[in-house]
Design an enzyme around this catalytic site. Structure first.
Site, mmCIF file in Angstrom:
data_model
loop_
_atom_site.group_PDB
_atom_site.id
_atom_site.type_symbol
_atom_site.label_atom_id
_atom_site.label_comp_id
_atom_site.label_asym_id
_atom_site.label_seq_id
_atom_site.Cartn_x
_atom_site.Cartn_y
_atom_site.Cartn_z
ATOM 1 N N CYS A 1 35.417 49.377 59.613
ATOM 2 C CA CYS A 1 35.498 48.954 58.203
ATOM 3 C C CYS A 1 36.792 49.407 57.524
ATOM 4 C CB CYS A 1 34.294 49.463 57.433
ATOM 5 S SG CYS A 1 32.760 49.042 58.235
ATOM 6 N N HIS B 1 35.644 49.731 50.277
ATOM 7 C CA HIS B 1 34.821 49.074 51.293
ATOM 8 C C HIS B 1 33.417 48.889 50.722
ATOM 9 C CE1 HIS B 1 32.706 48.018 54.789
ATOM 10 N NE2 HIS B 1 32.176 49.206 55.015
ATOM 11 N N ASN C 1 27.732 44.326 53.632
ATOM 12 C CA ASN C 1 28.843 45.019 54.277
ATOM 13 C C ASN C 1 29.473 44.077 55.309
ATOM 14 O OD1 ASN C 1 30.451 46.611 55.927
ATOM 15 N ND2 ASN C 1 29.019 48.314 56.017
HETATM 16 N N1 ACO Z 1 13.429 48.747 54.394
HETATM 17 C C1 ACO Z 1 12.487 49.656 54.130
HETATM 18 N N2 ACO Z 1 12.541 50.927 54.561
HETATM 19 C C2 ACO Z 1 13.608 51.293 55.277
HETATM 20 C C3 ACO Z 1 14.638 50.385 55.596
HETATM 21 C C4 ACO Z 1 14.513 49.073 55.125
HETATM 22 N N3 ACO Z 1 15.446 48.126 55.369
HETATM 23 N N4 ACO Z 1 15.569 51.026 56.327
HETATM 24 C C5 ACO Z 1 15.159 52.304 56.457
HETATM 25 N N5 ACO Z 1 13.956 52.452 55.837
HETATM 26 C C6 ACO Z 1 13.161 53.650 55.751
HETATM 27 C C7 ACO Z 1 13.446 54.627 56.865
HETATM 28 O O1 ACO Z 1 12.720 54.291 58.023
HETATM 29 C C8 ACO Z 1 12.961 55.934 56.245
HETATM 30 O O2 ACO Z 1 11.559 55.988 56.373
HETATM 31 P P1 ACO Z 1 10.810 57.377 56.742
HETATM 32 O O3 ACO Z 1 11.200 58.312 55.622
HETATM 33 O O4 ACO Z 1 9.398 56.976 56.775
HETATM 34 O O5 ACO Z 1 11.393 57.764 58.055
HETATM 35 C C9 ACO Z 1 13.266 55.749 54.756
HETATM 36 O O6 ACO Z 1 13.471 54.345 54.559
HETATM 37 C C10 ACO Z 1 14.475 56.506 54.272
HETATM 38 O O7 ACO Z 1 15.531 56.315 55.176
HETATM 39 P P2 ACO Z 1 16.928 56.940 54.937
HETATM 40 O O8 ACO Z 1 17.808 56.559 56.078
HETATM 41 O O9 ACO Z 1 16.781 58.387 54.611
HETATM 42 O O10 ACO Z 1 17.359 56.175 53.599
HETATM 43 P P3 ACO Z 1 18.642 56.391 52.737
HETATM 44 O O11 ACO Z 1 18.262 56.571 51.332
HETATM 45 O O12 ACO Z 1 19.575 57.366 53.358
HETATM 46 O O13 ACO Z 1 19.348 54.962 52.835
HETATM 47 C C11 ACO Z 1 21.009 53.789 54.049
HETATM 48 C C12 ACO Z 1 19.629 54.395 54.097
HETATM 49 C C13 ACO Z 1 21.034 52.683 53.023
HETATM 50 C C14 ACO Z 1 21.318 53.190 55.429
HETATM 51 C C15 ACO Z 1 22.050 54.867 53.676
HETATM 52 O O14 ACO Z 1 21.877 55.990 54.487
HETATM 53 C C16 ACO Z 1 23.450 54.370 53.814
HETATM 54 O O15 ACO Z 1 23.897 53.508 53.090
HETATM 55 N N6 ACO Z 1 24.245 54.952 54.737
HETATM 56 C C17 ACO Z 1 25.584 54.491 54.960
HETATM 57 C C18 ACO Z 1 25.545 53.287 55.820
HETATM 58 C C19 ACO Z 1 26.860 52.596 55.897
HETATM 59 O O16 ACO Z 1 27.614 52.587 54.959
HETATM 60 N N7 ACO Z 1 27.102 51.969 57.038
HETATM 61 C C20 ACO Z 1 28.214 51.167 57.232
HETATM 62 C C21 ACO Z 1 29.347 51.923 57.725
HETATM 63 S S1 ACO Z 1 30.717 50.912 57.865
HETATM 64 C C22 ACO Z 1 30.985 50.378 59.464
HETATM 65 O O17 ACO Z 1 31.922 50.820 60.091
HETATM 66 C C23 ACO Z 1 30.115 49.349 60.087
#
Ligand code: ACO
Length: 330
Positions: free
Chosen positions: A115, A255, A285
């Site tokens: 990214c 990004h 994204n």
């Molecule tokens: N729908 C419903 N529930 C979900 C979903 C979904 N789509 N995805 C995850 N959950 C659940 C998980 O299973 C977890 O459940 P549990 O507590 O029962 O285990 C709960 O939601 C919380 O999960 P977390 O991962 O702690 O949620 P968080 O608030 O951290 O948000 C997220 C997750 C959105 C992925 C966040 O961590 C994030 O944005 N991280 C950065 C990701 C990113 O930017 N990636 C791209 C990088 S760029 C590249 O190079 C490709």
């Protein structure tokens, strides 16, 4: 040596027609519009048609960038294409784009910085022109992430979309153009974000297909923690090396991964979040395309004008990060 002033002289973007909403995803995995919107800010994204590959999106964006720059494909002498989702493992997507555009005078290669790819590629292109080696460089960020995300994995499939952005770099009048940049990498975080199989480490086998490791795997919270440190580090370092203050910056193009990451980064950098341009609600994204997609939309709306000082800033798999400060040249 007399270094040239280099700037973006034309920018174009393209997204596929097919819109996939959060409600569409509710029918595929155990998720909800409410969860996706509140955790990320994303409402919908675009997915490429079955017959569209990464190069096809790149060609559309590039044609628009060339038109905006008032140039033809034959005027380009170098193509740098940033992607993590190339058409093929061997043969660069840049060469496919070169042929499709008819850019027969251009050298061409791919760059993978995930990214952060758009900022990395702009930095490389700028260096080529500054050093008098090349005159007009076409920089492209393009992705078809819908082919590498696991549509059975709710942790990732809700986050990503497809798109492309292209910028033509060339010499600009003194006092304008790219002021400074900062690039970084932290390769020690090996398993935070990657497609584990399909490369030379783990070729595709029946077991790989069974465990679905040919799709993107991500430790979301770890990426989140990295991003809220990396974005400020890159942006502040680029501002410092360009002698640019937070007050000088009229707009930041981050990004487009997650609204909460951008809000946290804005606080740490000290630039109000209103100055961070966001369109992740519509496109999700799009990795190396996202910064250019945001900048292109803001330009079309007349939000960036000649003389404005803007910051581009990204983070991604690798892990990588980077930022560039530009005094807009047109
Ligand atoms: N729908 C419903 N529930 C979900 C979903 C979904 N789509 N995805 C995850 N959950 C659940 C998980 O299973 C977890 O459940 P549990 O507590 O029962 O285990 C709960 O939601 C919380 O999960 P977390 O991962 O702690 O949620 P968080 O608030 O951290 O948000 C997220 C997750 C959105 C992925 C966040 O961590 C994030 O944005 N991280 C950065 C990701 C990113 O930017 N990636 C791209 C990088 S760029 C590249 O190079 C490709």
């Amino acid at each position: 040596m007399n270094f040239k002033n280099v700037g973006i002289v034309g920018l174009g973007s393209y997204v596929p027609e097919r819109i996939v909403t959060n409600f569409d995803l509710e029918k595929m995995v155990d998720t909800s519009d409410e969860w996706i919107k509140s955790r990320t800010g994303i409402e919908e994204r675009r997915f490429a048609a079955e017959d569209q590959a990464t190069s096809d999106l790149a060609v559309e964006a590039s044609k628009k960038a060339l038109e905006k720059a008032g140039l033809t494909a034959e005027d380009i002498d170098f193509i740098i294409l940033a992607t993590g989702t190339p058409d093929y493992l061997i043969q660069s997507t840049a060469c496919i784009v070169q042929e499709k555009l008819g850019a027969k005078n251009a050298a061409a290669f791919d760059l993978n910085a995930a990214c952060s790819g758009f900022v990395y590629a702009l930095t490389m292109g700028t260096a080529l022109i500054k050093s008098n080696m090349y005159k007009r460089v076409l920089v492209i960020g393009t992705e078809v992430l819908s082919r590498v995300v696991d549509m059975q994995d709710r942790n990732t499939c809700v986050l990503f979309g497809d798109g492309a952005a292209a910028a033509v770099l060339a010499e600009v009048e003194p006092g304008y153009g790219i002021i400074s940049q900062y690039l970084g990498a932290e390769g020690e975080d090996q398993e935070t974000l990657r497609v584990p199989a399909g490369g030379t480490r783990k070729p595709i086998t029946p077991e790989v297909l069974e465990e679905r490791s040919n799709f993107l795997k991500m430790k979301g919270p770890e990426v989140f923690k990295f991003a809220v440190k990396a974005l400020p580090k890159a942006t502040i370092s680029a501002m410092e090396s360009g002698n640019v203050s937070v007050e000088d910056i009229s707009m930041v193009f981050p990004h487009q991964a997650n609204l909460r990451i951008i809000e946290a980064a804005s606080k740490r950098i000290g630039i109000p979040v209103e100055k961070f341009y966001m369109n992740l609600n519509k496109f999700g994204n799009t990795s190396s395309a996202s910064i250019g997609l945001a900048l292109g939309e803001a330009l079309d709306k007349g939000l960036v004008k000649k003389g404005d000082v803007i910051a581009l800033t990204g983070f991604g798999a690798g892990l990588t990060y980077g930022s560039m400060i530009i005094k807009w040249a047109y």
